[in-house]
Scaffold this active site. Structure first.
Site, short mmCIF file in Angstrom:
data_model
loop_
_atom_site.label_atom_id
_atom_site.label_comp_id
_atom_site.label_asym_id
_atom_site.label_seq_id
_atom_site.Cartn_x
_atom_site.Cartn_y
_atom_site.Cartn_z
N LYS A 1 4.56 -79.52 5.74
CA LYS A 1 5.67 -79.05 4.91
C LYS A 1 6.55 -78.06 5.68
CE LYS A 1 4.97 -78.45 0.61
NZ LYS A 1 3.75 -78.10 -0.06
N GLU B 1 13.00 -82.24 -2.53
CA GLU B 1 12.98 -81.33 -3.66
C GLU B 1 14.14 -80.33 -3.48
OE1 GLU B 1 9.90 -78.14 -5.73
OE2 GLU B 1 9.11 -79.76 -4.48
N THR C 1 0.62 -74.08 -5.06
CA THR C 1 1.92 -73.41 -4.95
C THR C 1 1.89 -72.21 -5.89
OG1 THR C 1 3.21 -75.37 -4.36
CG2 THR C 1 4.39 -73.58 -5.43
N GLY D 1 1.38 -82.66 -4.54
CA GLY D 1 0.67 -82.06 -5.65
C GLY D 1 -0.81 -81.82 -5.43
N HIS E 1 -4.28 -123.47 -3.93
CA HIS E 1 -5.68 -123.82 -3.76
C HIS E 1 -6.52 -123.53 -5.01
CE1 HIS E 1 -9.59 -124.23 -1.82
NE2 HIS E 1 -9.91 -123.12 -2.45
#
Length: 886
Positions: free
Chosen positions: A23, A296, A133, A129, A844
C-alpha cells in the site's frame, strides 16, 4: 534488513515494497507522479521486525505454516500471534522515529493509520479489508498504539486464510504501516478504472457517498454509481443511491455514523465535472501502474485526494496481443473442448502453436490463438464481422454451447459497429469469397463424400469398430515416428507435428459421422410420432469408445465383487498396492492391468497432457469401482447396457412398423430401418476422434517428462514436473545450453493464480465478458436454468465434484461438475443424473448421458457454487431446469 524505521512517502526508498509494503509503495509512486496524495510517512518493515525478533512470533509462524486455514489450531495460533505482537514493547528507536515524523505536522493534526503488508495490493492478491485501519488518531502515543494494532493485524484470521488460499507463506510476509493526514471528507468512494461487472477496460466505474469511505467500502450504504466511457469522456449513466448515513471523524479520535440530510439523500454526490475529474485521475493512475486500478478517493473542500490504489484482481485478463483500437472477440478453446481449467505454460504454448499451425493448413493466415488467464482463446472476429459466416458459426455453436450464442447475440446487438470493417465493394467481396472457397473446397468435398458414404454404408453398425481400428493403426505409426527421434527436443517437436498432422487422417475417417446428423431429421420426418424411439436408438452403444471404456471398468468391478477380501479393501479406501496383497488381489490386479493396457492413456482433462494418465495414477478408477461396489444392486454395467440395447432394438422395430403403412410402406420400412442403423452406428463414432489421438497426448507427456527428468538429473530443474512451467523454446534452450537458466518462482505463482480464475466463454479485446450471463448467475433464488441435453427427470442427492481424481460418487447420486470430458465418464457408471457448467447438446457429457439413459442439464452457470453436496435436486432434462428441493 534496513534499520530505517520510518520514511516520508516522498522519499525515493518509499517505493520499495519490501521496506514499506504494497500500500505504501503504491502511495509513494502516486505522490512521486504528482497525484494528490495526503502527506504522510511510513513505519517500515524494519520496525515490525524490531518488534517481533526475539519473541515467540517466529516459532508460532513456523507452526502456522503447517496448518490448513479454518483449523481450530490456526485460529488459536492467530490469536496468540496478535497478542504477542500487541504486547511486545516499542523500542525507543522506533518511538523516536515516529515522533520525529509527526513533528513536521501541526500539533493538533489527526491521522489515518493503515496497514501496508509486503503481500498486499499485488496484481494477484489485493488483501482488501484483511488488515487493520485506524482513523482520526492524534498525538504520538495514540499513533504508536495504532501502528502496533496494524502490525498485529498481519495475523487476523481473515488475513491468514487469504494468504493460505493464495499460496503465500506466512513466514515470508511482514507489516509496514502508513500514517497520513486525515482527510475530513465531504464525499468519498472508490473508482475502478475498469467495469468490475463486465470486465470492460474502457469504462471507469465510480461509487460515491457522503463522509468517509468506510461506509461505502463496508457496504453500509447504497452509494451513487457512475459509469464513464474513457475513450469519449462521456458519462454513460449516473444512478443516485440511497445514503441514509455517513461516517464522520469525531474530532477526538475515532469515527461515528451520522444521518444524511434529506436534501443530500435524494441528490447527486458528484457533479459532472467532478466525475470527469475523478475519471481523469483514474486514467493517470492506471497508466502509471499499467493495469486497471481500484482507487480509493476522498473529496474535501472541492479538492480530490487519492487515498489508495491497488490492482483490480477480480478481472479476467485480456488476451495477449489484443488490439486497443478495434473490437475483437475471443472464444475459449477450453470450453469448446469441455475442459476450461487453466493449463501450465508448456501445454498452453503447445496448443497455441498447434492452433496456428492447423489454421495455416486450412490456408488461413495470422495468429488465431491468444492466451488469457492460463487458457487458450481463439479469435473468432473474422466470422462475426461477416453476416453469412456469423450465421454458420451460430448454427454450429447452438448444438455445442447454446449460452455462448445468446451472449454473442447480446454483444453484437450493442457493439457490432465496433467490429473491424470488412470489404464492402463487390470486387473485394468476390475476391474474398473466391479465396475462401478455394481453401475450403477440398474440405467440403471430403465432407460431402464422407457424408454420402455413411448414408449408403451397407453395414453402418460396424462403423465404430472400423473407425477405431483405423485410428489405432495410424496412431501407432505416429508414436513410432516420435520415438525414433534422436533427442528430447526432436521427439517433443515431432509429437507436436504428429498431432497436427493427425487432424488430416482423423477428419478423413470422421466425415461419415455426419450421416448420423442427416439420418435423424430424416427419421423424424418419416416417423413424426417416434421421437422417443429415435432418441432410444443411441442408447447402449457398446462400441462407442467411452461406453466401451466404462463397460471394461465395470468388468473390473465384477472381479472385485467376486473376491470379498478385495471388495472389502476397496470399500475401506485402501491403496492399490495393499489391495493387490489381499486374497484374490492378483485376479483383480490382472483385470485392472488389462483395463490400463487398453485405456491407460486416458485422463480427466486429457488435452492438458501435464495431468497424470490413468496408467500413472489409477486412484480415480478405484474410487469408481468402490462406488459400484456400494450400489444396492447386482446389476453390472454390462447388464444395464444390455437392457438399454434391448430398448434400442425394440425402438428400431417400432419405427419400422410405424413406417410400414400404405402402398409405399415396404419401401419406407426399409428406408427407416437403414436410417436407424446409420443413426445408431455413426452416432457411435462421435467420440472417436479425441479417443483416436489421445495416445499422442499421452506420448507427448512421456517425452516432455523425460526431458524434465534429464534436466533434474543435471541440476537444471528441482523437480521433473517443473518442466511444465517452461515454454517450448525455453525447454529447447535448457536442453541445448548448460549455462542457460529460467527463474520459475514467479511463473509458478502466476499459474496457481490462473487456476483460481473462473474463465468466461468469451472475452473481448477490451476485457468485456457477457453481462447478461453475469446478471443471471447472480440470482441464487431462481431455479437453475441451462440446456436440456438428455431427456428425462430424476431426483436425487447432489454430489459436487470439481476434479474426478478425488471424487467418490455413490450409485444414484446426481453428478454436478464444471465440465465433462472422457476422463470424467467412469463416474457415469454411478450417476443418476448430470449437471455441468459447460457444454451443449452435442458435447461429450451430453452424448454419454444420452447413451447411459440418464437425464442431463448442461451450461448451468456456476452450478458447482450454487448447488451443495448433499442437497436434494431435481434434474429435468426435458426443460433444461435444475430445481433445488432443499
Amino acid at each position: 534488513m534496513s534499520q530505517v524505521s520510518t520514511l516520508p512517502l516522498t522519499a525515493e526508498r518509499a517505493t520499495d515494497g519490501e521496506l514499506t509494503g504494497g500500500k505504501a509503495a503504491n502511495l509513494a509512486r502516486l505522490a512521486g507522479a504528482g497525484l494528490p496524495v495526503p502527506d504522510g510517512f511510513c513505519v517500515t518493515t524494519a520496525a515490525y521486525h524490531d518488534a517481533v525478533d526475539g519473541t515467540a512470533v517466529p516459532d508460532l509462524v513456523d507452526r502456522l505454516d503447517g496448518l490448513e486455514p479454518g483449523e481450530p489450531d490456526a485460529a488459536d495460533l492467530g490469536e496468540r500471534l496478535r497478542s504477542a505482537i500487541r504486547e511486545a514493547p516499542v523500542s525507543e528507536r522506533v518511538r523516536a522515529a515516529v515522533t520525529e515524523q509527526l513533528s513536521a505536522f501541526p500539533a493538533d493534526a489527526a491521522f489515518a493509520v493503515r496497514s501496508s503488508a509486503t503481500a498486499e495490493d499485488l496484481p494477484g492478491a489485493s488483501f482488501a479489508g484483511q488488515h487493520e485501519t485506524v482513523l482520526d488518531v492524534s498525538g504520538p502515543e495514540a499513533v504508536v498504539a495504532a501502528v502496533r494494532a496494524c502490525q498485529a493485524s498481519l495475523f487476523t484470521d481473515r488475513a491468514i486464510a487469504y494468504r493460505a488460499r493464495n499460496g503465500i507463506d506466512h513466514g515470508e510476509v511482514s507489516m509496514a504501516v502508513v500514517v497520513q493526514e486525515m482527510v475530513d471528507a465531504d464525499a468519498s468512494g472508490i473508482a475502478f478504472t475498469a467495469d468490475p461487472v463486465t470486465g470492460t477496460r474502457t469504462v471507469t466505474t465510480i461509487d460515491a457517498g457522503y463522509g468517509l469511505g468506510e461506509a461505502q467500502v463496508g457496504g453500509r450504504v447504497t452509494a451513487d454509481t457512475v459509469r464513464v466511457d474513457e475513450r469519449s469522456g462521456e458519462i454513460l449513466d449516473y444512478r443516485v443511491g440511497e445514503p441514509e448515513q455517513a461516517v464522520r471523524p469525531t474530532g477526538g479520535g475515532g469515527t461515528e455514523r451520522v444521518p444524511v440530510s434529506e436534501a443530500d439523500s435524494t441528490g447527486r454526490v458528484l457533479t459532472d465535472d467532478q466525475v470527469l475529474t475523478l475519471a481523469a485521475y483514474g486514467d493517470r493512475i492506471e497508466s502509471l501502474f499499467d493495469e486497471p486500478q481500484d482507487v480509493e478517493w476522498a473529496l474535501a473542500d472541492g479538492r480530490f485526494h487519492v487515498l489508495q490504489a491497488r490492482p483490480v484482481t477480480a478481472l479476467f485478463p485480456v488476451p495477449d496481443g489484443a488490439p486497443t483500437d478495434e473490437l475483437r472477440v475471443y472464444y475459449s478453446f477450453g470450453h469448446r473442448q469441455g475442459m476450461p481449467d487453466a493449463m501450465p505454460p508448456f501445454v498452453l504454448d503447445y496448443w497455441r502453436r498447434l492452433t496456428d499451425e492447423v489454421t495455416a493448413q486450412f490456408g488461413i493466415p495470422g495468429r488465431f490463438g491468444a492466451e488469457a488467464g492460463g487458457r487458450l482463446y481463439i479469435d473468432i472476429t473474422p466470422y462475426l464481422a461477416r453476416p453469412r459466416l456469423r450465421d454458420l458459426l451460430f448454427d454450429r455453436f447452438e448444438a455445442i454451447d447454446e449460452p455462448m450464442v445468446a451472449d454473442l447475440r447480446d454483444l453484437l446487438d450493442e457493439r457490432a459497429d465496433e467490429l473491424p470493417p470488412v470489404e464492402t465493394d463487390a470486387v473485394s467481396r468476390i475476391r474474398t469469397a473466391g479465396s475462401l472457397c478455394s481453401r475450403l473446397a477440398p474440405r467440403v468435398a471430403e465432407m460431402v463424400v464422407g457424408l454420402v458414404s455413411g448414408l449408403v454404408d451397407p453395414d453402418p453398425l460396424s462403423a465404430p469398430v472400423r473407425t477405431r481400428r483405423f485410428y489405432g493403426a495410424r496412431c501407432d505409426e505416429a508414436v513410432g515416428r516420435i520415438r525414433a527421434g534422436a533427442d528430447h527436443d526432436t521427439r517433443i517437436r515431432r509429437a507436436m507435428n504428429e498431432t497436427a498432422a493427425s487432424l488430416e487422417w482423423v477428419f478423413e475417417e470422421f466425415y461419415p459421422f455426419y450421416a448420423a446428423m442427416v439420418a435423424r431429421p430424416l427419421l423424424e420426418r418419416l416417423c413424426p410420432d417416434g421421437r422417443d424411439d429415435i432418441e432410444a436408438l443411441v442408447r447402449g452403444i457398446d462400441d462407442d469408445p467411452v461406453t466401451a471404456m466404462n463397460l471394461a471398468l465395470g468388468d473390473v468391478a465384477v472381479v472385485a465383487r467376486e473376491n470379498p477380501a478385495v471388495a472389502d479393501a476397496l470399500r475401506a479406501g485402501e491403496e492399490y498396492e495393499t489391495v493387490r496383497r489381499r486374497e484374490g488381489g492378483e485376479a483383480f490386479a490382472a483385470a485392472l492391468d488389462a483395463f490400463l493396457d487398453e485405456y491407460g492413456f486416458r485422463a480427466a482433462g486429457e488435452i492438458d497432457f501435464s495431468r497424470p494418465r490413468y496408467r500413472d495414477d489409477p486412484a480415480p478408477l478405484l474410487r469408481t469401482v468402490r462406488g459400484l461396489l456400494a450400489a444396492d444392486t447386482d446389476e453390472s454395467p454390462r447388464d444395464r447396457s444390455r437392457r438399454l440395447r434391448a430398448r434400442a432394438t425394440a425402438a428400431r422395430e417400432r419405427l419400422r412398423s410405424a413406417a410400414d403403412t400404405g402402398i409405399a410402406g415396404p419401401v419406407r420400412r426399409r428406408l427407416v430401418d437403414h436410417l436407424a442403423a446409420v443413426y445408431r452406428g455413426y452416432f457411435g463414432v462421435r467420440e472417436l476422434p479425441k479417443f483416436g489421438i489421445s495416445p499422442l497426448f499421452a506420448e507427448t507427456r512421456e517425452q516432455v517428462l523425460g526431458a524434465g527428468e534429464t534436466l533434474t538429473e543435471t541440476g537444471r530443474l528441482d523437480d521433473p514436473e517443473d518442466v511444465w512451467l517452461l515454454r517450448l523454446d525455453e525447454l529447447a534452450t535448457l536442453l541445448d545450453d548448460p549455462e542457460a537458466s529460467v527463474d520459475l518462482s514467479d511463473r509458478r505463482r502466476e499459474f496457481e493464480r490462473h487456476q483460481r480464475l473462473r474463465p468466461p466463454r468469451f472475452v473481448t479485446s477490451d476485457g468485456e465478458v457477457p453481462r447478461a450471463r453475469v446478471e443471471r448467475a447472480s440470482d441464487p433464488s431462481a431455479a437453475l436454468a441451462g440446456t436440456g441435453a438428455s431427456a428425462g427427470v430424476v431426483e436425487g442427492v447432489a454430489r459436487v465434484v470439481t476434479t474426478p481424481a478425488t471424487a467418490d460418487l455413490e450409485a444414484g447420486e446426481i453428478l454436478v461438475c464444471p465440465y465433462v470430458d472422457p476422463g470424467w465418464t467412469p463416474l457415469f457408471l454411478n450417476a443418476a443424473g448430470l449437471v455441468t457448467e459447460v457444454g451443449g447438446r452435442l458435447t461429450h457429457g451430453s452424448l454419454v448421458a444420452r447413451e447411459h439413459g440418464i437425464p442431463a442439464v448442461v451450461a448451468v452457470d456456476d452450478a458447482t457454487a450454487r448447488i451443495r453436496s448433499g442437497q436434494r435436486v431435481r434434474v429435468d432434462g426435458d426443460r433444461g431446469i435444475v430445481d433445488r428441493l432443499e
